[in-house]
Design a protein around this motif. Sequence first.
Motif, PDB file in Angstrom:
ATOM      1  N   ILE A  67      58.586  33.107 -18.546  1.00  0.00           N
ATOM      2  CA  ILE A  67      59.803  33.905 -18.710  1.00  0.00           C
ATOM      3  C   ILE A  67      59.767  34.680 -20.016  1.00  0.00           C
ATOM      4  O   ILE A  67      60.128  35.870 -20.067  1.00  0.00           O
ATOM      5  N   PHE A  68      59.302  34.057 -21.076  1.00  0.00           N
ATOM      6  CA  PHE A  68      59.212  34.759 -22.359  1.00  0.00           C
ATOM      7  C   PHE A  68      58.209  35.920 -22.273  1.00  0.00           C
ATOM      8  O   PHE A  68      58.457  36.998 -22.819  1.00  0.00           O
ATOM      9  N   LYS A  69      57.092  35.704 -21.603  1.00  0.00           N
ATOM     10  CA  LYS A  69      56.120  36.787 -21.451  1.00  0.00           C
ATOM     11  C   LYS A  69      56.720  37.957 -20.686  1.00  0.00           C
ATOM     12  O   LYS A  69      56.544  39.127 -21.068  1.00  0.00           O
ATOM     13  N   GLY A  70      57.428  37.662 -19.600  1.00  0.00           N
ATOM     14  CA  GLY A  70      58.028  38.735 -18.817  1.00  0.00           C
ATOM     15  C   GLY A  70      59.102  39.493 -19.588  1.00  0.00           C
ATOM     16  O   GLY A  70      59.165  40.732 -19.523  1.00  0.00           O
ATOM     17  N   VAL A  71      59.934  38.770 -20.339  1.00  0.00           N
ATOM     18  CA  VAL A  71      60.985  39.437 -21.110  1.00  0.00           C
ATOM     19  C   VAL A  71      60.386  40.305 -22.209  1.00  0.00           C
ATOM     20  O   VAL A  71      60.834  41.446 -22.446  1.00  0.00           O
ATOM     21  N   ILE A  72      59.376  39.804 -22.896  1.00  0.00           N
ATOM     22  CA  ILE A  72      58.709  40.602 -23.941  1.00  0.00           C
ATOM     23  C   ILE A  72      58.078  41.848 -23.336  1.00  0.00           C
ATOM     24  O   ILE A  72      58.151  42.948 -23.912  1.00  0.00           O
ATOM     25  N   LEU A  73      57.477  41.710 -22.171  1.00  0.00           N
ATOM     26  CA  LEU A  73      56.838  42.850 -21.518  1.00  0.00           C
ATOM     27  C   LEU A  73      57.859  43.930 -21.168  1.00  0.00           C
ATOM     28  O   LEU A  73      57.628  45.128 -21.398  1.00  0.00           O
ATOM     29  N   ILE A  74      59.009  43.519 -20.642  1.00  0.00           N
ATOM     30  CA  ILE A  74      60.029  44.493 -20.243  1.00  0.00           C
ATOM     31  C   ILE A  74      60.644  45.175 -21.461  1.00  0.00           C
ATOM     32  O   ILE A  74      60.827  46.406 -21.489  1.00  0.00           O
ATOM     33  N   ILE A  75      60.957  44.401 -22.495  1.00  0.00           N
ATOM     34  CA  ILE A  75      61.584  44.984 -23.692  1.00  0.00           C
ATOM     35  C   ILE A  75      60.640  45.974 -24.375  1.00  0.00           C
ATOM     36  O   ILE A  75      61.044  47.090 -24.745  1.00  0.00           O
ATOM     37  N   CYS A  76      59.382  45.605 -24.520  1.00  0.00           N
ATOM     38  CA  CYS A  76      58.424  46.503 -25.177  1.00  0.00           C
ATOM     39  C   CYS A  76      58.156  47.746 -24.329  1.00  0.00           C
ATOM     40  O   CYS A  76      57.915  48.839 -24.879  1.00  0.00           O
ATOM     41  N   TYR A  77      58.236  47.619 -23.008  1.00  0.00           N
ATOM     42  CA  TYR A  77      58.032  48.799 -22.156  1.00  0.00           C
ATOM     43  C   TYR A  77      59.145  49.821 -22.380  1.00  0.00           C
ATOM     44  O   TYR A  77      58.878  51.029 -22.492  1.00  0.00           O
ATOM     45  N   PHE A  78      60.403  49.367 -22.462  1.00  0.00           N
ATOM     46  CA  PHE A  78      61.492  50.308 -22.704  1.00  0.00           C
ATOM     47  C   PHE A  78      61.457  50.842 -24.130  1.00  0.00           C
ATOM     48  O   PHE A  78      61.863  51.994 -24.378  1.00  0.00           O
ATOM     49  N   ARG A 104      39.978  32.543 -27.518  1.00  0.00           N
ATOM     50  CA  ARG A 104      38.518  32.513 -27.587  1.00  0.00           C
ATOM     51  C   ARG A 104      37.943  33.874 -27.974  1.00  0.00           C
ATOM     52  O   ARG A 104      37.057  33.967 -28.808  1.00  0.00           O
ATOM     53  N   MET A 105      38.448  34.939 -27.385  1.00  0.00           N
ATOM     54  CA  MET A 105      37.868  36.265 -27.575  1.00  0.00           C
ATOM     55  C   MET A 105      38.716  37.196 -28.430  1.00  0.00           C
ATOM     56  O   MET A 105      38.259  38.272 -28.801  1.00  0.00           O
ATOM     57  N   GLY A 106      39.951  36.806 -28.716  1.00  0.00           N
ATOM     58  CA  GLY A 106      40.821  37.710 -29.443  1.00  0.00           C
ATOM     59  C   GLY A 106      41.403  38.802 -28.571  1.00  0.00           C
ATOM     60  O   GLY A 106      41.904  39.804 -29.082  1.00  0.00           O
ATOM     61  N   PHE A 107      41.327  38.632 -27.244  1.00  0.00           N
ATOM     62  CA  PHE A 107      41.869  39.625 -26.320  1.00  0.00           C
ATOM     63  C   PHE A 107      43.264  39.197 -25.894  1.00  0.00           C
ATOM     64  O   PHE A 107      43.447  38.191 -25.210  1.00  0.00           O
ATOM     65  N   ILE A 108      44.277  39.968 -26.314  1.00  0.00           N
ATOM     66  CA  ILE A 108      45.669  39.694 -25.975  1.00  0.00           C
ATOM     67  C   ILE A 108      46.105  40.743 -24.968  1.00  0.00           C
ATOM     68  O   ILE A 108      46.198  41.929 -25.295  1.00  0.00           O
ATOM     69  N   PRO A 109      46.361  40.359 -23.730  1.00  0.00           N
ATOM     70  CA  PRO A 109      46.607  41.367 -22.689  1.00  0.00           C
ATOM     71  C   PRO A 109      47.981  42.023 -22.741  1.00  0.00           C
ATOM     72  O   PRO A 109      48.166  43.099 -22.164  1.00  0.00           O
ATOM     73  N   LEU A 110      48.969  41.424 -23.402  1.00  0.00           N
ATOM     74  CA  LEU A 110      50.331  41.960 -23.359  1.00  0.00           C
ATOM     75  C   LEU A 110      50.436  43.366 -23.961  1.00  0.00           C
ATOM     76  O   LEU A 110      50.986  44.275 -23.316  1.00  0.00           O
ATOM     77  N   PRO A 111      49.952  43.643 -25.186  1.00  0.00           N
ATOM     78  CA  PRO A 111      50.072  45.016 -25.712  1.00  0.00           C
ATOM     79  C   PRO A 111      49.323  46.044 -24.867  1.00  0.00           C
ATOM     80  O   PRO A 111      49.836  47.159 -24.638  1.00  0.00           O
ATOM     81  N   LEU A 112      48.140  45.693 -24.413  1.00  0.00           N
ATOM     82  CA  LEU A 112      47.368  46.623 -23.595  1.00  0.00           C
ATOM     83  C   LEU A 112      48.051  46.871 -22.252  1.00  0.00           C
ATOM     84  O   LEU A 112      48.032  48.004 -21.734  1.00  0.00           O
ATOM     85  N   ALA A 113      48.670  45.832 -21.691  1.00  0.00           N
ATOM     86  CA  ALA A 113      49.394  46.003 -20.427  1.00  0.00           C
ATOM     87  C   ALA A 113      50.623  46.887 -20.615  1.00  0.00           C
ATOM     88  O   ALA A 113      50.933  47.728 -19.743  1.00  0.00           O
ATOM     89  N   VAL A 114      51.331  46.721 -21.721  1.00  0.00           N
ATOM     90  CA  VAL A 114      52.501  47.564 -21.995  1.00  0.00           C
ATOM     91  C   VAL A 114      52.090  49.032 -22.083  1.00  0.00           C
ATOM     92  O   VAL A 114      52.744  49.917 -21.495  1.00  0.00           O
ATOM     93  N   LEU A 115      51.008  49.302 -22.788  1.00  0.00           N
ATOM     94  CA  LEU A 115      50.563  50.691 -22.933  1.00  0.00           C
ATOM     95  C   LEU A 115      50.108  51.273 -21.597  1.00  0.00           C
ATOM     96  O   LEU A 115      50.424  52.429 -21.271  1.00  0.00           O
ATOM     97  N   LEU A 116      49.367  50.495 -20.811  1.00  0.00           N
ATOM     98  CA  LEU A 116      48.879  51.011 -19.535  1.00  0.00           C
ATOM     99  C   LEU A 116      50.038  51.286 -18.571  1.00  0.00           C
ATOM    100  O   LEU A 116      50.032  52.309 -17.859  1.00  0.00           O
TER     101      LEU A 116
END
Length: 582
Positions: free
Chosen positions: A178-189, A416-428
């Motif tokens: 739920i926190f991931k989804g809320v952060i994704l929506i807020i950052c998208y707007f 492990r890799m330093g790859f955080i998908p949330l910022p990249l997903a917001v931009l895409l």
Amino acid sequence: MAGVADAAAPGSSGDGRRGGAPEQQQQQEQDAGRGERKSSCSIGESRPPIGGPGQPPLPQRTETLGFYESDRERKKKKSASDLSLLRFISTELTRGYFLEHNEAKYTERRERVYTCMRIPRELEKLMFFGIFLCLDAFLYVFTLLPLRVFLALFQFITLPFYGLRDRRLLQPAQVCDIFKGVILIICYFMMHYVDYSMMYHLIRGQSVIKLYIIYNMLEVADRLFSSFGQDILDALYWTATEPKERKRAHIGVIPHFFMAVLYVFLHAILIMVQATTLNVAFNSHNKSLLTIMMSNNFVEIKGSVFKKFEKNNLFQMSNSDIKERFTNYVLLLIVCLRNMEQFSWNPDHLWVLFPDVCMVIASEIAVDIVKHAFITKFNDITADVYSEYRASLAFDLVSSRQKNAYTDYSDSVSRRMGFIPLPLAVLLIRVVTSSIKVQGVLAYACVVLFYCGLISLKVLNSIVLLGKSCQYVKEAKMEEKLFNPPPSSTPGKPLSKPQSKFKSTQGISTDESFSASVTNQPVQQKENTTSLLVTSNSDQFLTTPDGDDKDISQDNSELKHRSSKKDLLEIDRFTICGNRID
């Protein structure tokens, strides 16, 4: 004397004197031509002067150790002829040597050449597997995460009708979703307030050198954001899900939530600036900026090849290269989308971008191959180490589906890799929604079909990766570590995973339990965790009978020997030189 009589000519007189000078010279020339030296008198005696009638006598020659002075002169002339240019060239052309006199040295050199030849294949196998791991974590944000958020909200809404089955309203995994989804929506707007066109023209108005410096600064900032961002998200997840005795303690989630939203928003803007700079390089007339940005990859070789690397450090750099390559692929996708939008989705313009895209990808692959080939050469690391790295990544995927899993797979990839998908997903999402206009029922139907295709791709990719991961884990003989409980540590002390070589005492075999536990869902751990930790396989040596003391001492000595070297499973993107930063 007998020697003198033998050396004298046939016309000599009885007093030992020779007939004449011409005969003597002729006899000496004949002796010199045959290469024979005749001794005419013993050591210490001298020959009487010889001369013909009316001619002065010949100069007397002294004999030293059986050789006359004339023999010395001939020997000097012969040694001088040996040092001639032709003889030197002949010696250089005919001299030889034997390599088997130093067999170990040349065998080692040959093995280094074979290792360098194997590096491209082994490295690309690791890169291929790692890129699909990043793709799986990236597709999770678009496909399964919305469905999991919907199910968690549905359970929360319908909770009063079914009653509380547990003390928790929601499971910890559901709270994190739920926190991931809320952060994704807020950052998208929030991203709608960032003007992409204004940013593009602002960057395009800068000079080439300034853009080159900006791009390098953005790469460094991206690594710093990635290293600190996952800690912010982990702090939010743990603060929201840790057991609390008082309700007032839940207020601490609010500042962590705002920090997480701010981080994802700033990191998304940073990646947008990177994509915009790359887009400006693609659209420049002389392609000078694109060439300079590609040459920046080769500067990376200078900064990493001539340094001391161990297996753990090389594993860290390999993970960073996987993340960097996947991020570049997404940036190239964003650049292509923006350019195709500007040219009204003309397919012909895609072929104009295709050579530049291939050039960027080829330069990235070439730099990684050269860098890893020379690092393994200078540090005497075999090519088989990449199979160990691949097994460690596969272990993360398999362990995230165990009953005692303590993290989601996308979070383990981030650590492990330093790859955080949330910022990249917001931009895409921001770029796709601004580039593609959805109007009409047919367009929405295409969107639904596209979403179903993404879900199918995610499921298929997960199934293939899970099968391959189980194969790699079995080949590396790491099945026993899957059944160990999650590591526990006290504050201020680094995490340490116990190593155990004792076999499981359960009634089922290891292979059966391994294949069965992969498909099981994680369950909440009860209050008997303490007893589970005491009786786990890793702690059985504490209660082993006296008959096994010898085995215990061997295991303890091996543990002490291996304590100086950190296990690959404990090395993540934020580990420097094998020491975790706490």
